[in-house]
Scaffold this motif. Structure first.
Motif, mmCIF file in Angstrom:
data_model
loop_
_atom_site.group_PDB
_atom_site.id
_atom_site.type_symbol
_atom_site.label_atom_id
_atom_site.label_comp_id
_atom_site.label_asym_id
_atom_site.label_seq_id
_atom_site.Cartn_x
_atom_site.Cartn_y
_atom_site.Cartn_z
ATOM 1 N N ASN B 65 0.807 -1.221 0.000
ATOM 2 C CA ASN B 65 0.000 0.000 0.000
ATOM 3 C C ASN B 65 0.840 1.271 0.000
ATOM 4 O O ASN B 65 0.360 2.338 0.295
ATOM 5 C CB ASN B 65 -0.952 -0.002 1.187
ATOM 6 N N ILE B 66 2.120 1.131 -0.358
ATOM 7 C CA ILE B 66 2.960 2.338 -0.409
ATOM 8 C C ILE B 66 3.106 2.768 -1.848
ATOM 9 O O ILE B 66 3.646 2.032 -2.666
ATOM 10 C CB ILE B 66 4.350 2.078 0.206
ATOM 11 N N LYS B 67 2.591 3.942 -2.150
ATOM 12 C CA LYS B 67 2.767 4.523 -3.481
ATOM 13 C C LYS B 67 3.166 5.978 -3.259
ATOM 14 O O LYS B 67 2.314 6.834 -3.108
ATOM 15 C CB LYS B 67 1.458 4.429 -4.265
ATOM 16 N N PRO B 68 4.468 6.245 -3.206
ATOM 17 C CA PRO B 68 4.922 7.566 -2.750
ATOM 18 C C PRO B 68 4.361 8.748 -3.536
ATOM 19 O O PRO B 68 4.102 9.786 -2.968
ATOM 20 C CB PRO B 68 6.440 7.509 -2.900
ATOM 21 N N PHE B 69 4.155 8.556 -4.825
ATOM 22 C CA PHE B 69 3.726 9.707 -5.612
ATOM 23 C C PHE B 69 2.232 9.927 -5.588
ATOM 24 O O PHE B 69 1.744 10.903 -6.129
ATOM 25 C CB PHE B 69 4.231 9.581 -7.056
ATOM 26 N N GLU B 70 1.499 8.996 -5.014
ATOM 27 C CA GLU B 70 0.051 9.196 -4.939
ATOM 28 C C GLU B 70 -0.321 9.772 -3.590
ATOM 29 O O GLU B 70 0.344 9.511 -2.596
ATOM 30 C CB GLU B 70 -0.668 7.869 -5.157
ATOM 31 N N SER B 71 -1.424 10.477 -3.533
ATOM 32 C CA SER B 71 -1.753 11.209 -2.304
ATOM 33 C C SER B 71 -2.074 10.284 -1.142
ATOM 34 O O SER B 71 -1.778 10.579 -0.015
ATOM 35 C CB SER B 71 -2.922 12.157 -2.540
ATOM 36 N N GLY B 72 -2.689 9.147 -1.422
ATOM 37 C CA GLY B 72 -3.054 8.280 -0.306
ATOM 38 C C GLY B 72 -1.975 7.299 0.090
ATOM 39 O O GLY B 72 -1.982 6.746 1.178
ATOM 40 N N GLY B 73 -1.009 7.122 -0.814
ATOM 41 C CA GLY B 73 -0.046 6.049 -0.585
ATOM 42 C C GLY B 73 1.121 6.419 0.309
ATOM 43 O O GLY B 73 2.086 5.665 0.416
ATOM 44 N N LEU B 88 15.062 9.864 6.076
ATOM 45 C CA LEU B 88 15.349 9.565 4.671
ATOM 46 C C LEU B 88 14.793 8.183 4.381
ATOM 47 O O LEU B 88 14.790 7.320 5.251
ATOM 48 C CB LEU B 88 16.858 9.536 4.411
ATOM 49 N N PHE B 89 14.336 7.965 3.166
ATOM 50 C CA PHE B 89 13.912 6.614 2.830
ATOM 51 C C PHE B 89 14.232 6.298 1.386
ATOM 52 O O PHE B 89 14.317 7.192 0.536
ATOM 53 C CB PHE B 89 12.425 6.403 3.128
ATOM 54 N N ALA B 90 14.427 4.986 1.158
ATOM 55 C CA ALA B 90 14.669 4.481 -0.197
ATOM 56 C C ALA B 90 13.677 3.358 -0.422
ATOM 57 O O ALA B 90 13.717 2.341 0.256
ATOM 58 C CB ALA B 90 16.098 3.963 -0.336
ATOM 59 N N PHE B 91 12.771 3.570 -1.354
ATOM 60 C CA PHE B 91 11.703 2.607 -1.614
ATOM 61 C C PHE B 91 11.911 2.008 -2.991
ATOM 62 O O PHE B 91 11.912 2.724 -3.993
ATOM 63 C CB PHE B 91 10.369 3.331 -1.517
ATOM 64 N N GLY B 92 12.076 0.694 -3.028
ATOM 65 C CA GLY B 92 12.328 0.026 -4.308
ATOM 66 C C GLY B 92 11.107 -0.732 -4.786
ATOM 67 O O GLY B 92 10.397 -1.356 -4.004
ATOM 68 N N SER B 93 10.849 -0.670 -6.087
ATOM 69 C CA SER B 93 9.767 -1.460 -6.651
ATOM 70 C C SER B 93 10.097 -1.765 -8.111
ATOM 71 O O SER B 93 10.962 -1.126 -8.701
ATOM 72 C CB SER B 93 8.439 -0.726 -6.557
ATOM 73 N N HIS B 94 9.431 -2.755 -8.656
ATOM 74 C CA HIS B 94 9.726 -3.154 -10.034
ATOM 75 C C HIS B 94 8.426 -3.401 -10.749
ATOM 76 O O HIS B 94 7.570 -4.144 -10.269
ATOM 77 C CB HIS B 94 10.602 -4.413 -10.018
ATOM 78 N N SER B 95 8.244 -2.797 -11.884
ATOM 79 C CA SER B 95 7.056 -3.070 -12.692
ATOM 80 C C SER B 95 7.471 -2.986 -14.148
ATOM 81 O O SER B 95 8.584 -2.551 -14.468
ATOM 82 C CB SER B 95 5.934 -2.079 -12.387
ATOM 83 N N LYS B 96 6.549 -3.359 -15.031
ATOM 84 C CA LYS B 96 6.915 -3.344 -16.434
ATOM 85 C C LYS B 96 7.118 -1.908 -16.909
ATOM 86 O O LYS B 96 8.020 -1.612 -17.682
ATOM 87 C CB LYS B 96 5.799 -3.996 -17.244
ATOM 88 N N LYS B 97 6.254 -1.025 -16.410
ATOM 89 C CA LYS B 97 6.344 0.363 -16.847
ATOM 90 C C LYS B 97 7.593 1.038 -16.267
ATOM 91 O O LYS B 97 8.229 1.841 -16.924
ATOM 92 C CB LYS B 97 5.095 1.106 -16.381
#
Lengths: 322, 307
Positions: B65-73, B88-97
């Motif tokens: 449920n973490i989506k840094p660029f979205e308002s609710g996430g 400070l934080f570093a959040f990693g994710s991988h998607s096709k886009k």
């Protein structure tokens, strides 16, 4: 700094070359890496030049230099601490010009003639250690002065706690609550009165409610799944006693007995007799017996022979007299 | 309302450590990842953690449920930041886009301050580099920074990224530095207006003629290409507040302290034009009746004038 045309921020140990751009990125990765390393080495050398020329002091682990303040501004992680608003007492003291006085840790105690600590266990001039209180003319007769003193102290402590809470609320409003203190709201909700607060159910209440809910099921809660730790229902089983369909030999007429009992109860309730004959008869007999005993004791000479009245001290034995 | 105070001294010390202060603690980093990560991203995050060992916290669970660029996430991130006291934080994710996506962010008062989203390419891990083990930089040593490229000034995204990288790897701000302890450097080269090459090298100090040693760079650490995808700058008001420095004592004017006289100040009175001042009619020399008559005459005169 000038000369090397790099922007050096010594406080952060950073160097920035604003004049470099790639006309064409080197084709192979290795070349690119080497190029970057070369440039990097130059810049690091520039930093080192200025770093090592700072005045250094010799310490145990090596030369130590005093770094200047960093020039690139970076944001803080938390807000600046806000100054605490003065408490009610502090305002009053300021207005009156009262200054704080330093208290000593040990004070001379007159009672025991020794130095004792001012606060804490076994303190000097403790309120509770006074053995004798002189009665004043203003004292009422039935009032316990010691109890009165301790009640007054409790009042003072409560008042102090209230003022402390008020001061902290004021500080919290100004955003300057001390970091180790939290103000937690007790159960009162934002709107409504104390009645509207949902009362927290106690363990017994929950158990009884669960039992009631269980009995309302078709099978009376016998086959309900129980949670681990849940006790079995207390009043399980039949509440009505049904008589056996066929009466055996030795039982007797249970049905007759049951109905007789019920009838008697009903009749006695609805009867308007003031006198209970049986009870009256027994009462009369008992009284008569007592009277006879008394008469016999009063004149012992009724029996022909002069015998001493042997009084036995045993309560159980009774000499039956004709 | 109830006052809740920590029951142990240790708890009190911990709370005081996390309180806002004039001179702040080192910024701690929170490293976490979302539902899907790639092998590359996993190693990036672990190596980032190794670089910042002493003041970093690494979460291993997936956070969907973490989506840094979205308002609710952002609520989860803010909650974790508050709990672990990491700014400070570093959040990693991988998607096709967005393959190998890394969001570097900062918080102010445990609310999101700014974000930079970068894609990691051409990643080379620490294990792939061969070097003399004696040169390996120690954990917690203060690094040097070398930023190469005009794009760091001209392009908004790279300017922001430069600031974020500096904040990330800077470590503690110290007054005095032991010169034998400088043993690492981060070299960031701007390859284009969107990509930078980040390298982590160890320093070898060689003897030179003068007292200043000659520097030699040996690549040790991870090296990666960072492609800036999105970024969010802080709002103006938030920026102003976060950049506030503690007040320097305000200069009080017109106060001088003299050893003999003590604290002195000057009183400035405006110029009194004695000639233009009207004389009062309350002349003490006259007898009372005359005085009062004169005063009443004047006041009557004023009254008629105003009418």
């Amino acid at each position: 700094m000038e000369g090397s045309s790099y922007q050096i921020d010594l406080g952060n140990l950073m160097a920035y070359d604003p004049n470099h751009h790639f006309q064409s990125i080197p084709s192979s990765r290795g070349e690119l890496v080497n190029h970057c390393l070369e440039k990097g080495t130059e810049m690091v050398q520039a930093i080192a030049n200025s770093l090592f020329s700072l005045p250094s002091t010799e310490s145990r682990d090596g030369p130590v230099v005093k770094l200047p303040l960093p020039t690139t501004k970076l944001p803080r992680e938390k807000h600046l601490p806000k100054p605490k608003p003065p408490t009610k007492w502090e305002e009053f003291a300021k207005m009156k010009g009262i200054k704080k006085r330093k208290k000593n840790k040990r004070v001379w105690d007159e009672q025991t003639s020794s130095w004792k600590r001012t606060h804490g266990y076994d303190r000097a001039n403790d309120d509770r250690d006074i053995p004798i209180l002189d009665a004043k003319s203003t004292d009422e007769v039935g009032v316990d002065p010691f109890a009165k003193r301790s009640a007054e102290k409790k009042e003072r402590v409560k008042k102090q706690e209230k003022s402390r809470l008020e001061n902290l609320k004021k500080a919290a409003k100004a955003g300057a609550l001390p970091s180790h203190i939290q103000l937690a709201a007790t159960a009162l909700p934002i709107t409504g009165t104390k009645k509207d607060v949902p009362k927290k159910a106690s363990k017994d209440e929950l158990e009884s409610v669960a039992g009631m809910a269980a009995t309302s099921t078709a099978s009376g809660g016998k086959f309900d799944k129980k949670l681990p730790g849940e006790k079995p229902p207390k009043h399980s089983g039949k509440h009505r006693k049904f008589l056996p369909v066929v009466e055996g030999k030795g039982i007797g007429s249970k049905e007759k007995q049951q109905t007789e009992k019920i009838l008697n109860q009903l009749l006695s309730k609805s009867s308007h007799e003031i006198l209970d004959v049986n009870k009256a008869v027994t009462m009369f007999n008992v009284k008569k017996e007592k009277q006879r005993k008394k008469d016999k004791d009063a004149n012992p000479g009724k029996s022909g022979k002069l015998k001493p009245n042997k009084k036995s001290f045993k309560k159980t034995s009774t000499k039956k007299k004709p | 309302m109830q006052i809740r105070v920590p029951k142990t001294k240790r708890a009190k010390r911990e709370l005081d450590k996390r309180a806002p202060k004039l001179v702040e603690n080192v910024k701690k980093t929170l490293i976490l990842h979302g539902t899907k990560t790639s092998a590359v991203l996993n190693s990036v995050l672990t190596e980032l953690y190794h670089l910042k060992r002493d003041n970093a916290v690494k979460f291993s669970k997936k956070n969907e449920n973490i989506k840094p660029f979205e308002s609710g996430g952002e609520t989860s991130l803010e909650f974790f930041s508050h709990k672990t006291d990491c700014s400070l934080f570093a959040f990693g994710s991988h998607s096709k886009k967005r393959p190998n996506n890394l969001v570097l962010g900062r918080t102010y008062d445990h609310h999101i301050y700014d974000l930079v989203e970068v894609g990691v390419e051409n990643f080379k891990s620490i294990e792939s580099f061969e070097y003399d083990k004696k040169l390996a930089p120690k954990i917690g040593s203060k690094p040097l920074f070398a930023f190469i490229g005009e794009e760091f000034e001209s392009v908004d995204e790279l300017k922001h990224l430069k600031e974020v990288l500096l904040d990330f790897f800077r470590g503690e701000v110290v007054e005095s530095l032991n010169l034998t302890g400088v043993d690492r450097v981060f070299v960031c080269t701007a390859l284009s207006s969107k990509t930078i090459l980040l390298m982590h090298c160890a320093l070898r100090l060689k003897k030179s003629g003068t007292s200043i040693p000659r520097m030699e760079l040996v690549e040790v650490g991870p090296s990666m290409d960072l492609v800036v995808r999105r970024h969010r700058l802080p709002s103006e008001s938030l920026l102003k507040e976060a950049m506030k420095t503690p007040d320097h004592a305000k200069k009080i004017k017109n106060v001088t302290s003299d050893v003999i006289k003590g604290k002195t100040g000057r009183i400035y009175i405006p110029d009194q034009k004695v000639g233009d001042m009207p004389l009062s009619n309350n002349i003490k020399g006259l007898k009372r009746e005359r005085r009062e008559a004169k005063q009443n005459k004047e006041s009557k005169k004023r009254k008629t004038e105003s009418e």
